[in-house]
Write an enzyme that holds these catalytic residues in place. Structure first.
Site, PDB file in Angstrom:
ATOM      1  N   ASN A  54       0.853  -1.180   0.000  1.00  0.00           N
ATOM      2  CA  ASN A  54       0.000   0.000   0.000  1.00  0.00           C
ATOM      3  C   ASN A  54       0.895   1.238   0.000  1.00  0.00           C
ATOM      4  OD1 ASN A  54      -2.173   1.739   0.196  1.00  0.00           O
ATOM      5  ND2 ASN A  54      -2.231   1.618   2.444  1.00  0.00           N
ATOM      6  N   ILE A  55       0.945   1.944  -1.115  1.00  0.00           N
ATOM      7  CA  ILE A  55       1.805   3.119  -1.252  1.00  0.00           C
ATOM      8  C   ILE A  55       0.982   4.357  -0.924  1.00  0.00           C
ATOM      9  CG2 ILE A  55       3.322   4.402  -2.810  1.00  0.00           C
ATOM     10  CD1 ILE A  55       3.436   1.817  -4.520  1.00  0.00           C
TER      11      ILE A  55
ATOM     12  N   CYS B 292      15.975   4.558   0.201  1.00  0.00           N
ATOM     13  CA  CYS B 292      15.210   3.683   1.083  1.00  0.00           C
ATOM     14  C   CYS B 292      16.176   2.601   1.551  1.00  0.00           C
ATOM     15  CB  CYS B 292      13.971   3.131   0.384  1.00  0.00           C
ATOM     16  SG  CYS B 292      14.282   2.333  -1.215  1.00  0.00           S
TER      17      CYS B 292
END
Length: 219
Positions: free
Chosen positions: A129-130, A154
């Site tokens: 889920n972005i 990241c």
């Protein structure tokens, strides 16, 4: 002295005198690096545009390289706390940290349902889920050239970083095929359809469009 190899080749060898007592023994690698500082880029490091870079998570071995970039800012896309050593490096070099915690854990969901004769089954696809609003906030930092030079990272420099860069490319009016090609070049075998679908549907209409490239920014 002449030394004959296995295939009859003849090599010239110099006479070597034994080292003096208490003198250090050096190797060829030591001589090559004598007086030179090694610059090791982080995993998946690349230049995105003038003053904008991307990578995986940098560690202490990468600090000298990052210092050479003259960074003003780092965008960190993981929810975990930044390591103390990295924080000390930022403080020592006057680098500002922007953290946008995006969960990188995968969830297995059924993406397609295929029915064959007497054989129904699911094809599973990893899905994350972005958070669109978080991506927009990160992009606003990237768009502000006062934060340049800037590094986006990241953990591996693949999915979360790839999504931010892909949405930036939409603002730069790249076509989708070029955006996906760049994303896949870094994600390789770990490329996610869900990431590419997110980039495709990401709405840039309410954001400031960019020129083809940023102007060069120096500290």
């Amino acid at each position: 002295m002449r030394v004959e190899g296995f295939e009859g080749k003849v090599f010239e060898a110099a006479e070597l005198s034994p080292p003096r007592p208490n003198s250090p023994i050096t190797t060829e690698d030591d001589n090559d690096n004598n007086g030179e500082e090694l610059f090791v880029p982080p995993l998946n490091f690349a230049m995105v545009d003038n003053g904008v870079f991307r990578s995986g998570f940098p560690d202490s071995a990468n600090f000298s390289f990052l210092q050479s970039l003259g960074l003003r800012s780092i965008i960190y896309l993981c929810p975990e706390s930044y390591p103390e050593a990295n924080n000390e490096f930022l403080k020592a070099n006057g680098i500002r940290l922007f953290q946008f915690g995006i969960d990188g854990c995968k969830q297995n969901v059924a993406s397609k349902y295929i029915v064959e004769i007497d054989n129904p089954y699911f094809i599973q696809e990893p899905f994350v889920n972005i958070p669109e609003e978080t991506i927009r906030e990160a992009l606003n930092v990237v768009l502000d050239v006062k934060n340049h030079p800037l590094l986006i990272h990241c953990k591996r420099g693949k999915h979360r970083t790839g999504c931010v860069v892909g949405c930036l490319r939409k603002l730069q009016r790249w076509c989708l095929s070029s955006i996906f090609d760049e994303y896949q070049r870094f994600a390789a075998a770990k490329a996610r359809v869900s990431d590419q679908r997110f980039m495709e549907k990401f709405d840039v209409s309410g954001m400031k469009h960019l020129p083809i490239t940023f102007s060069c920014s120096r500290r």
